[in-house]
Write a protein that holds these residues in place. Structure first.
Motif, PDB file in Angstrom:
ATOM      1  N   SER A  17       0.818  -1.219   0.000  1.00  0.00           N
ATOM      2  CA  SER A  17       0.000   0.000   0.000  1.00  0.00           C
ATOM      3  C   SER A  17       0.854   1.273   0.000  1.00  0.00           C
ATOM      4  CB  SER A  17      -0.940   0.008   1.202  1.00  0.00           C
ATOM      5  OG  SER A  17      -0.189  -0.015   2.404  1.00  0.00           O
ATOM      6  N   ASP A  18       2.105   1.185   0.438  1.00  0.00           N
ATOM      7  CA  ASP A  18       2.969   2.369   0.469  1.00  0.00           C
ATOM      8  C   ASP A  18       3.902   2.451  -0.743  1.00  0.00           C
ATOM      9  OD1 ASP A  18       4.568   0.225   1.153  1.00  0.00           O
ATOM     10  OD2 ASP A  18       5.624   1.285   2.753  1.00  0.00           O
ATOM     11  N   GLN A  19       3.710   1.598  -1.727  1.00  0.00           N
ATOM     12  CA  GLN A  19       4.529   1.574  -2.935  1.00  0.00           C
ATOM     13  C   GLN A  19       4.290   2.850  -3.744  1.00  0.00           C
ATOM     14  OE1 GLN A  19       3.645  -1.834  -5.334  1.00  0.00           O
ATOM     15  NE2 GLN A  19       5.357  -1.497  -6.727  1.00  0.00           N
ATOM     16  N   LYS A  20       5.387   3.459  -4.244  1.00  0.00           N
ATOM     17  CA  LYS A  20       5.275   4.691  -5.020  1.00  0.00           C
ATOM     18  C   LYS A  20       5.713   4.516  -6.471  1.00  0.00           C
ATOM     19  CE  LYS A  20       6.070   7.628  -1.024  1.00  0.00           C
ATOM     20  NZ  LYS A  20       6.944   8.626  -0.411  1.00  0.00           N
ATOM     21  N   PHE A  21       6.520   3.488  -6.730  1.00  0.00           N
ATOM     22  CA  PHE A  21       7.078   3.284  -8.062  1.00  0.00           C
ATOM     23  C   PHE A  21       6.870   1.840  -8.493  1.00  0.00           C
ATOM     24  CE2 PHE A  21       9.579   6.503  -5.862  1.00  0.00           C
ATOM     25  CZ  PHE A  21       9.402   7.581  -6.713  1.00  0.00           C
ATOM     26  N   CYS A  22       6.788   1.641  -9.800  1.00  0.00           N
ATOM     27  CA  CYS A  22       6.573   0.294 -10.331  1.00  0.00           C
ATOM     28  C   CYS A  22       7.867  -0.490 -10.470  1.00  0.00           C
ATOM     29  CB  CYS A  22       5.837   0.366 -11.668  1.00  0.00           C
ATOM     30  SG  CYS A  22       6.781   1.182 -12.970  1.00  0.00           S
ATOM     31  N   SER A  23       9.011   0.207 -10.495  1.00  0.00           N
ATOM     32  CA  SER A  23      10.297  -0.474 -10.678  1.00  0.00           C
ATOM     33  C   SER A  23      11.431   0.392 -10.144  1.00  0.00           C
ATOM     34  CB  SER A  23      10.536  -0.750 -12.170  1.00  0.00           C
ATOM     35  OG  SER A  23      10.710   0.478 -12.861  1.00  0.00           O
ATOM     36  N   ASP A  24      12.598  -0.230 -10.011  1.00  0.00           N
ATOM     37  CA  ASP A  24      13.791   0.517  -9.600  1.00  0.00           C
ATOM     38  C   ASP A  24      14.146   1.571 -10.643  1.00  0.00           C
ATOM     39  OD1 ASP A  24      14.134  -0.849  -7.232  1.00  0.00           O
ATOM     40  OD2 ASP A  24      15.531  -2.307  -8.081  1.00  0.00           O
ATOM     41  N   TYR A  25      13.945   1.260 -11.907  1.00  0.00           N
ATOM     42  CA  TYR A  25      14.235   2.209 -12.980  1.00  0.00           C
ATOM     43  C   TYR A  25      13.416   3.489 -12.792  1.00  0.00           C
ATOM     44  CZ  TYR A  25      14.481   4.418 -17.539  1.00  0.00           C
ATOM     45  OH  TYR A  25      14.666   5.335 -18.538  1.00  0.00           O
ATOM     46  N   CYS A  26      12.108   3.345 -12.556  1.00  0.00           N
ATOM     47  CA  CYS A  26      11.240   4.521 -12.371  1.00  0.00           C
ATOM     48  C   CYS A  26      11.630   5.293 -11.111  1.00  0.00           C
ATOM     49  CB  CYS A  26       9.773   4.107 -12.301  1.00  0.00           C
ATOM     50  SG  CYS A  26       9.040   3.787 -13.920  1.00  0.00           S
ATOM     51  N   ARG A  27      11.974   4.590 -10.042  1.00  0.00           N
ATOM     52  CA  ARG A  27      12.382   5.258  -8.802  1.00  0.00           C
ATOM     53  C   ARG A  27      13.654   6.077  -9.025  1.00  0.00           C
ATOM     54  NH1 ARG A  27      16.038   3.499  -5.447  1.00  0.00           N
ATOM     55  NH2 ARG A  27      15.827   1.349  -6.149  1.00  0.00           N
ATOM     56  N   ASN A  28      14.639   5.478  -9.694  1.00  0.00           N
ATOM     57  CA  ASN A  28      15.895   6.187  -9.973  1.00  0.00           C
ATOM     58  C   ASN A  28      15.674   7.379 -10.896  1.00  0.00           C
ATOM     59  OD1 ASN A  28      17.583   4.618  -8.387  1.00  0.00           O
ATOM     60  ND2 ASN A  28      17.863   3.097  -9.991  1.00  0.00           N
ATOM     61  N   THR A  29      14.902   7.191 -11.948  1.00  0.00           N
ATOM     62  CA  THR A  29      14.622   8.275 -12.901  1.00  0.00           C
ATOM     63  C   THR A  29      13.941   9.441 -12.198  1.00  0.00           C
ATOM     64  OG1 THR A  29      14.415   6.666 -14.690  1.00  0.00           O
ATOM     65  CG2 THR A  29      13.500   8.848 -15.087  1.00  0.00           C
ATOM     66  N   TYR A  30      12.945   9.153 -11.388  1.00  0.00           N
ATOM     67  CA  TYR A  30      12.210  10.184 -10.648  1.00  0.00           C
ATOM     68  C   TYR A  30      13.148  10.949  -9.710  1.00  0.00           C
ATOM     69  CZ  TYR A  30       8.770  12.282  -7.504  1.00  0.00           C
ATOM     70  OH  TYR A  30       8.038  13.166  -6.758  1.00  0.00           O
ATOM     71  N   ASN A  31      13.939  10.231  -8.933  1.00  0.00           N
ATOM     72  CA  ASN A  31      14.843  10.888  -7.972  1.00  0.00           C
ATOM     73  C   ASN A  31      15.949  11.667  -8.665  1.00  0.00           C
ATOM     74  OD1 ASN A  31      13.560  10.181  -5.541  1.00  0.00           O
ATOM     75  ND2 ASN A  31      14.404   8.125  -5.665  1.00  0.00           N
ATOM     76  N   ASN A  32      16.419  11.200  -9.804  1.00  0.00           N
ATOM     77  CA  ASN A  32      17.424  11.951 -10.556  1.00  0.00           C
ATOM     78  C   ASN A  32      16.859  13.276 -11.059  1.00  0.00           C
ATOM     79  OD1 ASN A  32      19.476  10.107 -10.170  1.00  0.00           O
ATOM     80  ND2 ASN A  32      19.103   9.037 -12.093  1.00  0.00           N
ATOM     81  N   LYS A  33      15.605  13.283 -11.476  1.00  0.00           N
ATOM     82  CA  LYS A  33      14.963  14.526 -11.922  1.00  0.00           C
ATOM     83  C   LYS A  33      14.812  15.495 -10.760  1.00  0.00           C
ATOM     84  CE  LYS A  33      12.165  12.571 -15.647  1.00  0.00           C
ATOM     85  NZ  LYS A  33      10.791  12.222 -16.042  1.00  0.00           N
ATOM     86  N   VAL A  34      14.443  14.996  -9.596  1.00  0.00           N
ATOM     87  CA  VAL A  34      14.240  15.839  -8.419  1.00  0.00           C
ATOM     88  C   VAL A  34      15.547  16.510  -7.995  1.00  0.00           C
ATOM     89  CG1 VAL A  34      13.681  15.773  -5.949  1.00  0.00           C
ATOM     90  CG2 VAL A  34      12.229  14.562  -7.585  1.00  0.00           C
ATOM     91  N   ASP A  35      16.652  15.771  -8.021  1.00  0.00           N
ATOM     92  CA  ASP A  35      17.945  16.282  -7.546  1.00  0.00           C
ATOM     93  C   ASP A  35      18.799  16.926  -8.634  1.00  0.00           C
ATOM     94  OD1 ASP A  35      17.283  15.329  -5.054  1.00  0.00           O
ATOM     95  OD2 ASP A  35      18.373  13.448  -5.297  1.00  0.00           O
TER      96      ASP A  35
END
Length: 117
Positions: A17-35
């Motif tokens: 229920s606390d999942q935010k991303f579908c994969s490690d790729y999406c998590r990394n891409t999202y965080n790279n954009k933020v930073d």
């Protein structure tokens, strides 16, 4: 129950229920954009510090030498960037880029020194 979606690609999420991303790729891409802005700023400053360090190292092969301001400027030295300042008891101010330092002297000359670690 409300459907949850990946913060990066909007794919519907299944699982925790606390999942935010579908994969490690999406998590990394999202965080790279933020930073991205912060990382670019830090990378640019570090590159300019490295350039200053390289200039001082190339000019100061003996551990202590005098050079002109013009020689430093011609090589692209940036006097606004340094990693530390050392003030002596006599009132002299040494500017350091890691272990390479410089002291402003008279007549637009600089004393370059290398601090042994």
């Amino acid at each position: 129950m409300e459907k949850r979606h990946c913060l990066e690609c909007s794919t519907e999420l299944k699982g925790r229920s606390d999942q935010k991303f579908c994969s490690d790729y999406c998590r990394n891409t999202y965080n790279n954009k933020v930073d991205k802005e912060t990382k670019n700023l830090i990378r640019n400053i570090n590159n300019r510090l490295k350039k200053n360090y390289k200039i001082l190292s190339e000019l100061n092969t003996t551990g202590k030498i005098k050079v002109s301001r013009t020689k430093l400027y011609d090589k692209g030295f940036d006097f606004q960037l340094f990693t530390s300042i050392y003030n002596t008891k006599t009132g002299n101010t040494y500017f350091y880029i890691y272990n390479q330092g410089y002291l402003a002297l008279e007549n637009d000359l600089f004393l370059l020194i290398k601090k042994e670690l």
